[in-house]
Scaffold this motif. Sequence first.
Motif, PDB file in Angstrom:
ATOM      1  N   ALA A  34       8.090  66.215  26.045  1.00 29.85           N
ATOM      2  CA  ALA A  34       7.720  64.808  25.933  1.00 29.85           C
ATOM      3  C   ALA A  34       8.843  64.004  25.291  1.00 29.85           C
ATOM      4  CB  ALA A  34       6.427  64.664  25.133  1.00 29.85           C
ATOM      5  N   HIS A  35       9.506  64.598  24.307  1.00 34.25           N
ATOM      6  CA  HIS A  35      10.615  63.913  23.643  1.00 34.25           C
ATOM      7  C   HIS A  35      11.764  63.688  24.625  1.00 34.25           C
ATOM      8  CE1 HIS A  35      13.204  62.592  20.421  1.00 34.25           C
ATOM      9  NE2 HIS A  35      14.110  63.485  20.784  1.00 34.25           N
ATOM     10  N   ALA A  36      12.058  64.695  25.428  1.00 32.00           N
ATOM     11  CA  ALA A  36      13.122  64.562  26.426  1.00 32.00           C
ATOM     12  C   ALA A  36      12.783  63.461  27.430  1.00 32.00           C
ATOM     13  CB  ALA A  36      13.339  65.884  27.152  1.00 32.00           C
ATOM     14  N   GLU A  37      11.523  63.368  27.823  1.00 33.02           N
ATOM     15  CA  GLU A  37      11.107  62.308  28.741  1.00 33.02           C
ATOM     16  C   GLU A  37      11.323  60.935  28.127  1.00 33.02           C
ATOM     17  OE1 GLU A  37       7.090  62.931  29.915  1.00 33.02           O
ATOM     18  OE2 GLU A  37       7.526  64.709  31.122  1.00 33.02           O
ATOM     19  N   LEU A  38      11.059  60.804  26.836  1.00 29.95           N
ATOM     20  CA  LEU A  38      11.265  59.533  26.158  1.00 29.95           C
ATOM     21  C   LEU A  38      12.744  59.163  26.144  1.00 29.95           C
ATOM     22  CD1 LEU A  38      10.348  57.124  24.460  1.00 29.95           C
ATOM     23  CD2 LEU A  38      10.458  58.605  22.430  1.00 29.95           C
ATOM     24  N   VAL A  39      13.604  60.108  25.802  1.00 31.55           N
ATOM     25  CA  VAL A  39      15.034  59.834  25.771  1.00 31.55           C
ATOM     26  C   VAL A  39      15.527  59.408  27.151  1.00 31.55           C
ATOM     27  CG1 VAL A  39      17.327  60.814  25.382  1.00 31.55           C
ATOM     28  CG2 VAL A  39      15.452  61.387  23.828  1.00 31.55           C
ATOM     29  N   VAL A  40      15.098  60.119  28.183  1.00 28.78           N
ATOM     30  CA  VAL A  40      15.506  59.779  29.549  1.00 28.78           C
ATOM     31  C   VAL A  40      15.008  58.386  29.930  1.00 28.78           C
ATOM     32  CG1 VAL A  40      15.207  60.360  31.987  1.00 28.78           C
ATOM     33  CG2 VAL A  40      15.700  62.165  30.333  1.00 28.78           C
ATOM     34  N   ALA A  41      13.779  58.061  29.570  1.00 30.03           N
ATOM     35  CA  ALA A  41      13.224  56.739  29.894  1.00 30.03           C
ATOM     36  C   ALA A  41      14.018  55.635  29.208  1.00 30.03           C
ATOM     37  CB  ALA A  41      11.757  56.675  29.482  1.00 30.03           C
ATOM     38  N   VAL A  42      14.353  55.825  27.940  1.00 28.86           N
ATOM     39  CA  VAL A  42      15.133  54.826  27.196  1.00 28.86           C
ATOM     40  C   VAL A  42      16.507  54.643  27.842  1.00 28.86           C
ATOM     41  CG1 VAL A  42      16.320  54.390  25.007  1.00 28.86           C
ATOM     42  CG2 VAL A  42      13.921  55.121  25.012  1.00 28.86           C
ATOM     43  N   VAL A  43      17.140  55.737  28.219  1.00 23.82           N
ATOM     44  CA  VAL A  43      18.446  55.661  28.873  1.00 23.82           C
ATOM     45  C   VAL A  43      18.329  54.930  30.210  1.00 23.82           C
ATOM     46  CG1 VAL A  43      20.267  57.019  29.981  1.00 23.82           C
ATOM     47  CG2 VAL A  43      19.394  57.697  27.733  1.00 23.82           C
ATOM     48  N   ARG A  44      17.312  55.256  30.978  1.00 23.99           N
ATOM     49  CA  ARG A  44      17.108  54.587  32.279  1.00 23.99           C
ATOM     50  C   ARG A  44      17.012  53.075  32.110  1.00 23.99           C
ATOM     51  NH1 ARG A  44      15.423  57.322  36.906  1.00 23.99           N
ATOM     52  NH2 ARG A  44      14.748  59.505  36.663  1.00 23.99           N
ATOM     53  N   ASP A  45      16.209  52.641  31.147  1.00 22.52           N
ATOM     54  CA  ASP A  45      16.013  51.208  30.951  1.00 22.52           C
ATOM     55  C   ASP A  45      17.289  50.525  30.461  1.00 22.52           C
ATOM     56  OD1 ASP A  45      13.361  51.066  31.819  1.00 22.52           O
ATOM     57  OD2 ASP A  45      12.565  51.559  29.836  1.00 22.52           O
ATOM     58  N   THR A  46      18.004  51.190  29.564  1.00 22.48           N
ATOM     59  CA  THR A  46      19.249  50.624  29.065  1.00 22.48           C
ATOM     60  C   THR A  46      20.268  50.473  30.187  1.00 22.48           C
ATOM     61  OG1 THR A  46      18.853  51.693  26.920  1.00 22.48           O
ATOM     62  CG2 THR A  46      21.077  50.857  27.349  1.00 22.48           C
ATOM     63  N   VAL A  47      20.425  51.514  30.971  1.00 22.49           N
ATOM     64  CA  VAL A  47      21.395  51.494  32.066  1.00 22.49           C
ATOM     65  C   VAL A  47      21.027  50.432  33.102  1.00 22.49           C
ATOM     66  CG1 VAL A  47      22.270  52.813  34.035  1.00 22.49           C
ATOM     67  CG2 VAL A  47      22.166  53.870  31.781  1.00 22.49           C
ATOM     68  N   ALA A  48      19.762  50.360  33.466  1.00 21.35           N
ATOM     69  CA  ALA A  48      19.335  49.391  34.481  1.00 21.35           C
ATOM     70  C   ALA A  48      19.598  47.965  34.015  1.00 21.35           C
ATOM     71  CB  ALA A  48      17.855  49.581  34.791  1.00 21.35           C
ATOM     72  N   ALA A  49      19.288  47.673  32.763  1.00 20.21           N
ATOM     73  CA  ALA A  49      19.508  46.320  32.247  1.00 20.21           C
ATOM     74  C   ALA A  49      20.997  45.995  32.167  1.00 20.21           C
ATOM     75  CB  ALA A  49      18.861  46.177  30.876  1.00 20.21           C
ATOM     76  N   ALA A  50      21.801  46.942  31.713  1.00 15.20           N
ATOM     77  CA  ALA A  50      23.240  46.699  31.609  1.00 15.20           C
ATOM     78  C   ALA A  50      23.856  46.467  32.989  1.00 15.20           C
ATOM     79  CB  ALA A  50      23.920  47.874  30.915  1.00 15.20           C
ATOM     80  N   ARG A  51      23.426  47.224  33.979  1.00 15.64           N
ATOM     81  CA  ARG A  51      23.957  47.059  35.327  1.00 15.64           C
ATOM     82  C   ARG A  51      23.562  45.725  35.939  1.00 15.64           C
ATOM     83  NH1 ARG A  51      22.649  52.176  38.955  1.00 15.64           N
ATOM     84  NH2 ARG A  51      24.540  51.603  40.097  1.00 15.64           N
ATOM     85  N   ALA A  52      22.437  45.170  35.478  1.00 14.16           N
ATOM     86  CA  ALA A  52      21.960  43.901  36.023  1.00 14.16           C
ATOM     87  C   ALA A  52      22.649  42.690  35.403  1.00 14.16           C
ATOM     88  CB  ALA A  52      20.449  43.786  35.815  1.00 14.16           C
ATOM     89  N   ALA A  53      23.405  42.893  34.327  1.00 12.80           N
ATOM     90  CA  ALA A  53      24.123  41.781  33.702  1.00 12.80           C
ATOM     91  C   ALA A  53      25.254  41.319  34.620  1.00 12.80           C
ATOM     92  CB  ALA A  53      24.676  42.202  32.345  1.00 12.80           C
ATOM     93  N   GLU A  54      25.389  40.033  34.777  1.00 10.82           N
ATOM     94  CA  GLU A  54      26.372  39.477  35.707  1.00 10.82           C
ATOM     95  C   GLU A  54      27.807  39.781  35.300  1.00 10.82           C
ATOM     96  OE1 GLU A  54      25.662  35.322  36.110  1.00 10.82           O
ATOM     97  OE2 GLU A  54      23.714  35.569  37.093  1.00 10.82           O
ATOM     98  N   ALA A  55      28.057  39.863  33.995  1.00  9.79           N
ATOM     99  CA  ALA A  55      29.429  40.047  33.518  1.00  9.79           C
ATOM    100  C   ALA A  55      29.890  41.493  33.536  1.00  9.79           C
ATOM    101  CB  ALA A  55      29.561  39.489  32.104  1.00  9.79           C
ATOM    102  N   VAL A  56      28.995  42.408  33.838  1.00 13.77           N
ATOM    103  CA  VAL A  56      29.326  43.836  33.802  1.00 13.77           C
ATOM    104  C   VAL A  56      29.705  44.310  35.199  1.00 13.77           C
ATOM    105  CG1 VAL A  56      28.470  46.153  33.301  1.00 13.77           C
ATOM    106  CG2 VAL A  56      27.821  44.232  31.822  1.00 13.77           C
ATOM    107  N   THR A  57      30.922  44.771  35.338  1.00 14.17           N
ATOM    108  CA  THR A  57      31.386  45.281  36.625  1.00 14.17           C
ATOM    109  C   THR A  57      30.778  46.644  36.925  1.00 14.17           C
ATOM    110  OG1 THR A  57      33.478  44.092  36.477  1.00 14.17           O
ATOM    111  CG2 THR A  57      33.422  45.999  37.942  1.00 14.17           C
ATOM    112  N   ALA A  58      30.745  47.513  35.928  1.00 16.47           N
ATOM    113  CA  ALA A  58      30.201  48.856  36.126  1.00 16.47           C
ATOM    114  C   ALA A  58      29.774  49.443  34.791  1.00 16.47           C
ATOM    115  CB  ALA A  58      31.225  49.771  36.791  1.00 16.47           C
TER     116      ALA A  58
END
Length: 223
Positions: A34-58
Amino acid sequence: MSAGLYLLLPIKSLAAAKSRLLGAADGGAGRAAAHAELVVAVVRDTVAAARAAEAVTAVVAVTSDPVLTAVLAGAGVEVLADRPEAGLNAALRHGDAVLRGRTGVRRVGALQADLPALRPAELDAALRAAGPRRAFCPDRQATGTTLLLAAPGRPLDPRFGPGSAAAHTGSGAVPLLGPWESVRCDVDTPDDLGAATALGLGPSTGALLRHAPVTSAEPPSTV
């Protein structure tokens, strides 16, 4: 605006990441899965939001965890192996050297991978405020660092760890202080996770925690 920005996200192995959040995803039972699932979920959300920022190329992750590598690669995120696996700053220096050795990469930044409430518009606002300067965003306690930006064409020079806000200020980085609370809200403890929940969690973390209410009581550390 920080156009052409490549953001590095360093991520510990699932076995070592976020030990103070153990039990947050399973009502306090503390199951490793369950802890591993939480870490993966947090990473997924962070990555998705960062990729959606207009100023971020990659967004480029730095990790040697096989599960996280597979998850991120499956989502189309480049993953660099953590070499020499000597801690956060070493991972970032490695990633910075790899990226700056590529044609066309002029600016590198580092973003903590534990920002489950991150909003792309707030990240863009912080990046606009930074302009071309070496800059950083302190965490909500104002002692740590959630975002570090190198000046264009310059090394990242990461100084994460206890007191990193002061260390980055001492290195010449300008503090980014503004209305971007989701950029400042990294999660290390149940209290942090409660603060992120109040801001509004990303879809992966929100779905996982829907049936496991977050409490402010911090479980015993496993470290």
